[in-house]
Enzyme design. Structure first.
Site, short mmCIF file in Angstrom:
data_model
loop_
_atom_site.label_atom_id
_atom_site.label_comp_id
_atom_site.label_asym_id
_atom_site.label_seq_id
_atom_site.Cartn_x
_atom_site.Cartn_y
_atom_site.Cartn_z
CD GLU A 7 -8.96 -5.66 1.50
OE1 GLU A 7 -9.80 -6.02 1.10
OE2 GLU A 7 -7.84 -6.37 1.74
CG ASP A 59 3.97 -6.12 -1.23
OD1 ASP A 59 3.79 -6.90 -1.21
OD2 ASP A 59 2.98 -5.15 -1.81
CE LYS A 117 17.40 -6.98 -0.42
NZ LYS A 117 17.38 -7.38 -1.80
CB THR A 162 -5.99 -11.67 4.53
OG1 THR A 162 -4.72 -11.80 4.93
CG2 THR A 162 -6.88 -10.80 4.94
C1 LIG Z 1 1.13 -8.87 -0.16
S1 LIG Z 1 -0.59 -8.79 -0.99
C2 LIG Z 1 -1.56 -8.62 0.19
C3 LIG Z 1 -2.84 -9.28 -0.24
C4 LIG Z 1 -4.02 -9.45 0.83
N1 LIG Z 1 -4.45 -7.99 1.65
C5 LIG Z 1 -3.72 -10.58 1.90
O1 LIG Z 1 -3.59 -10.15 2.99
O2 LIG Z 1 -3.79 -11.72 1.57
C6 LIG Z 1 -0.36 -6.61 -1.30
C7 LIG Z 1 -1.07 -6.20 -2.40
O3 LIG Z 1 -1.11 -4.79 -2.51
C8 LIG Z 1 -0.91 -4.35 -3.80
N2 LIG Z 1 -0.35 -3.13 -3.71
C9 LIG Z 1 1.02 -3.07 -3.16
N3 LIG Z 1 1.30 -1.79 -3.09
C10 LIG Z 1 0.29 -1.24 -3.67
C11 LIG Z 1 -0.07 0.26 -4.01
N4 LIG Z 1 1.01 1.36 -3.90
N5 LIG Z 1 -1.02 0.70 -4.66
C12 LIG Z 1 -2.19 -0.28 -4.90
N6 LIG Z 1 -2.17 -1.68 -4.61
C13 LIG Z 1 -0.80 -2.21 -4.12
C14 LIG Z 1 -0.23 -5.52 -4.62
O4 LIG Z 1 -0.70 -5.54 -6.01
C15 LIG Z 1 -0.81 -6.76 -3.82
O5 LIG Z 1 -1.84 -7.46 -4.49
#
Ligand SMILES: C[S@@+](CC[C@H](N)C(=O)[O-])C[C@H]1O[C@@H](n2cnc3c(N)ncnc32)[C@H](O)[C@@H]1O
Length: 183
Positions: A11, A86, A90, A159
């Site tokens: 994941e 994420d 933008k 999630t």
């Molecule tokens: C919006 S949260 C989603 C969390 C979870 N999957 C959920 O559905 O509840 C996105 C997570 O991805 C991690 N993340 C974002 N970009 C990343 C990257 N380039 N490499 C590693 N982790 C990343 C962030 O630190 C964050 O914990």
């Protein structure tokens, strides 16, 4: 790393969610790798692993690009999950999106033939971007047919982000791609 050989379930971006831990708890015969670049989230995740007494999960605190491109052997992964990463809505931030051509290429390399990538988002433009990127990689086939997305497939828990968006009345889309044979 696991003291045994076998395909991994990976994941990317677990955040504060326990999705992968729930899968790992019911499949002690399989190995699970959780990737996130946030140190505080990784620390709290490690405590959850300890509390659940899981021995088949490892955490990699690294940017996904390095982790997926450099730390995973060819044909070593049975399934990838990228859930509610994420969307960077933008245009000037779009380069930060996790699901980009590099991800499709490296995931296709790391997956076993027949392996899967499961992705989800609540953001419609990102959904279309994910579909374009994954369908642009010739080694992937969309399980739901070209341009297809749908509700969460059976057997997977929701999630934190899915529950948050559904609670706000938003729609969420899941997408699944199978890694076809051939290199
Ligand atoms: C919006 S949260 C989603 C969390 C979870 N999957 C959920 O559905 O509840 C996105 C997570 O991805 C991690 N993340 C974002 N970009 C990343 C990257 N380039 N490499 C590693 N982790 C990343 C962030 O630190 C964050 O914990």
């Amino acid at each position: 790393m696991f003291g045994r050989a076998g395909p991994l379930t990976v994941e990317v971006g677990f955040g504060k969610d326990e999705f992968l831990l729930e899968l790992a708890a019911v499949r002690p015969d399989l190995d699970f790798l959780a990737i996130d670049y946030s140190v505080p989230r990784a620390m709290s995740y490690l405590r959850k692993i300890e509390r659940r007494r899981l021995t088949n999960v490892r955490v990699l605190v690294e940017h996904a690009m390095l982790a997926v491109s450099l730390c995973l052997a060819d044909a070593s992964v049975r399934e990838f999950f990228v859930l509610f990463s994420d969307p960077w809505p933008k245009a000037r931030h779009a380069a930060h999106r996790l699901v980009a051509p590099w991800f499709a290429r490296e995931a296709a390399r790391a997956l076993v033939p027949g392996g899967k990538v499961t992705l989800a988002t609540d953001h419609e433009p990102y959904r279309d971007g994910i579909l374009a990127v994954l369908e642009g990689e010739p080694r992937f086939r969309n399980v739901l047919g070209p341009g297809g997305s749908g509700p969460r497939p059976d057997g997977y828990p929701a999630t934190i982000f899915e529950r948050r968006w559904l609670g706000k009345g938003k729609v969420v889309w899941y997408m699944q791609f199978v890694r076809e044979g051939g290199s």
